[in-house]
Motif scaffolding. Structure first.
Motif, mmCIF file in Angstrom:
data_model
loop_
_atom_site.group_PDB
_atom_site.id
_atom_site.type_symbol
_atom_site.label_atom_id
_atom_site.label_comp_id
_atom_site.label_asym_id
_atom_site.label_seq_id
_atom_site.Cartn_x
_atom_site.Cartn_y
_atom_site.Cartn_z
ATOM 1 N N SER A 117 34.856 45.101 41.538
ATOM 2 C CA SER A 117 35.707 45.836 41.544
ATOM 3 C C SER A 117 36.845 45.339 42.048
ATOM 4 C CB SER A 117 36.131 46.733 41.916
ATOM 5 O OG SER A 117 35.670 47.059 43.527
ATOM 6 N N ASP A 118 36.550 43.961 43.278
ATOM 7 C CA ASP A 118 37.872 42.566 43.727
ATOM 8 C C ASP A 118 38.501 42.005 42.818
ATOM 9 O OD1 ASP A 118 38.974 42.378 46.490
ATOM 10 O OD2 ASP A 118 37.772 40.785 46.574
ATOM 11 N N ASN A 119 37.411 41.363 42.853
ATOM 12 C CA ASN A 119 37.364 40.266 41.312
ATOM 13 C C ASN A 119 37.092 40.610 40.085
ATOM 14 O OD1 ASN A 119 34.737 39.489 41.842
ATOM 15 N ND2 ASN A 119 34.646 38.250 42.907
ATOM 16 N N LEU A 120 36.697 41.754 39.357
ATOM 17 C CA LEU A 120 36.886 41.688 37.798
ATOM 18 C C LEU A 120 34.916 40.870 37.963
ATOM 19 C CD1 LEU A 120 40.428 42.254 37.576
ATOM 20 C CD2 LEU A 120 38.717 44.312 37.828
ATOM 21 N N SER A 121 34.702 40.777 38.406
ATOM 22 C CA SER A 121 33.459 39.734 37.711
ATOM 23 C C SER A 121 31.962 40.525 37.551
ATOM 24 C CB SER A 121 33.499 38.866 38.529
ATOM 25 O OG SER A 121 31.977 39.267 40.082
ATOM 26 N N ILE A 122 31.234 39.998 36.501
ATOM 27 C CA ILE A 122 30.083 40.569 37.006
ATOM 28 C C ILE A 122 29.033 39.333 37.336
ATOM 29 C CG2 ILE A 122 28.144 40.878 35.190
ATOM 30 C CD1 ILE A 122 29.678 41.178 32.967
ATOM 31 N N LEU A 123 28.348 40.998 38.117
ATOM 32 C CA LEU A 123 27.417 40.327 38.937
ATOM 33 C C LEU A 123 25.889 39.608 38.612
ATOM 34 C CD1 LEU A 123 28.622 40.851 42.888
ATOM 35 C CD2 LEU A 123 28.808 38.346 41.629
ATOM 36 N N ARG A 124 25.123 39.794 39.252
ATOM 37 C CA ARG A 124 23.669 39.121 39.302
ATOM 38 C C ARG A 124 22.784 39.107 40.202
ATOM 39 N NH1 ARG A 124 20.522 34.819 35.332
ATOM 40 N NH2 ARG A 124 19.855 33.872 37.280
ATOM 41 N N ILE A 125 22.266 39.885 40.385
ATOM 42 C CA ILE A 125 21.576 39.613 41.662
ATOM 43 C C ILE A 125 20.138 39.800 41.388
ATOM 44 C CG2 ILE A 125 21.274 40.803 44.063
ATOM 45 C CD1 ILE A 125 23.794 41.874 43.717
ATOM 46 N N ASN A 126 18.753 39.041 42.604
ATOM 47 C CA ASN A 126 17.740 39.181 42.324
ATOM 48 C C ASN A 126 17.134 40.203 43.136
ATOM 49 O OD1 ASN A 126 14.991 39.279 43.464
ATOM 50 N ND2 ASN A 126 15.396 36.857 42.187
ATOM 51 N N ARG A 127 16.675 41.188 41.693
ATOM 52 C CA ARG A 127 16.630 42.373 42.396
ATOM 53 C C ARG A 127 15.160 42.083 43.646
ATOM 54 N NH1 ARG A 127 12.861 46.192 38.374
ATOM 55 N NH2 ARG A 127 11.984 44.641 37.513
ATOM 56 N N TYR A 128 14.729 41.357 43.248
ATOM 57 C CA TYR A 128 13.498 41.622 44.617
ATOM 58 C C TYR A 128 13.486 40.468 45.738
ATOM 59 C CZ TYR A 128 10.650 42.240 40.177
ATOM 60 O OH TYR A 128 10.363 42.667 38.730
ATOM 61 N N ASN A 129 14.566 40.030 46.812
ATOM 62 C CA ASN A 129 14.771 38.898 47.811
ATOM 63 C C ASN A 129 16.791 39.738 47.651
ATOM 64 O OD1 ASN A 129 15.722 37.271 46.288
ATOM 65 N ND2 ASN A 129 13.624 36.061 46.467
ATOM 66 N N GLY A 130 17.256 40.158 47.424
ATOM 67 C CA GLY A 130 19.458 39.696 46.883
ATOM 68 C C GLY A 130 19.253 38.445 47.173
#
Length: 179
Positions: free
Chosen positions: A93-106
């Motif tokens: 919500s700070d820069n209005l971007s969609i983020l993708r994060i590896n769910r196994y190790n961040g």
């Protein structure tokens, strides 16, 4: 099952049957402000954002195997959470971007796109939808879901149901009709 977060008097992640019965705390310690939740339906994991503790964590459906996926000040700006394949998806919500994060190790945090005023995110993909089997709330020959005159809620499994009534009505002694 229905999974939800609460950060009123005591922060927690909970689950219950769709009719509200069998309410169970699955996370109630080392949690402060859980604001988003996502489910891995295949492996039966619950992911949540805690914007006070600046973390994304995960547990199984029984509250076991808890661990932190990612931690840091960048978490406090995240809202909404979705899981698909190897990644978590969220909105910054700070820069209005969609983020993708590896769910196994961040690791492998990537900004995918910018959106104005996004606060929630969902992934819709055929493979994430469980196969529908016959269930207790199917419409009967009289057009009533699960034989309930108003509302049918699945209970402890897909073969069990609870009837409820709309506001202003009470459930009859037969457990199905509303008066």
């Amino acid at each position: 099952k229905l999974f939800f977060t609460d950060y009123g008097n005591a922060a927690k992640v909970e689950r219950c049957d769709m009719d509200g019965m069998n309410r169970t705390w699955i996370v109630d310690s080392k949690i402060e402000q859980p604001t988003a939740l996502a489910l891995d339906l295949v492996n039966k994991y619950v992911y949540w954002l805690d914007v006070y503790l600046d973390s994304v964590e995960v547990v199984d459906y029984q509250g076991r195997k808890r661990h932190t996926i990612i931690k840091g000040i960048q978490i406090r700006y995240l809202c909404g959470l979705a899981v698909f394949e190897n990644y978590l998806y969220t909105v910054n919500s700070d820069n209005l971007s969609i983020l993708r994060i590896n769910r196994y190790n961040g690791t492998d945090v990537q900004s995918l796109a910018r959106l104005d005023n996004a606060k929630e995110i969902r992934v819709y993909q055929k493979r994430t939808q469980t196969a529908v089997r016959s269930h207790a709330c199917e419409v009967d020959p009289y057009g009533m879901p699960g034989g309930c005159s108003h509302i049918c809620l699945l209970s402890s499994n897909y073969k069990a149901r609870t009837c409820r009534c709309r506001t202003g009505f009470i459930l009859g002694s037969d457990g199905r009709s509303c008066k």
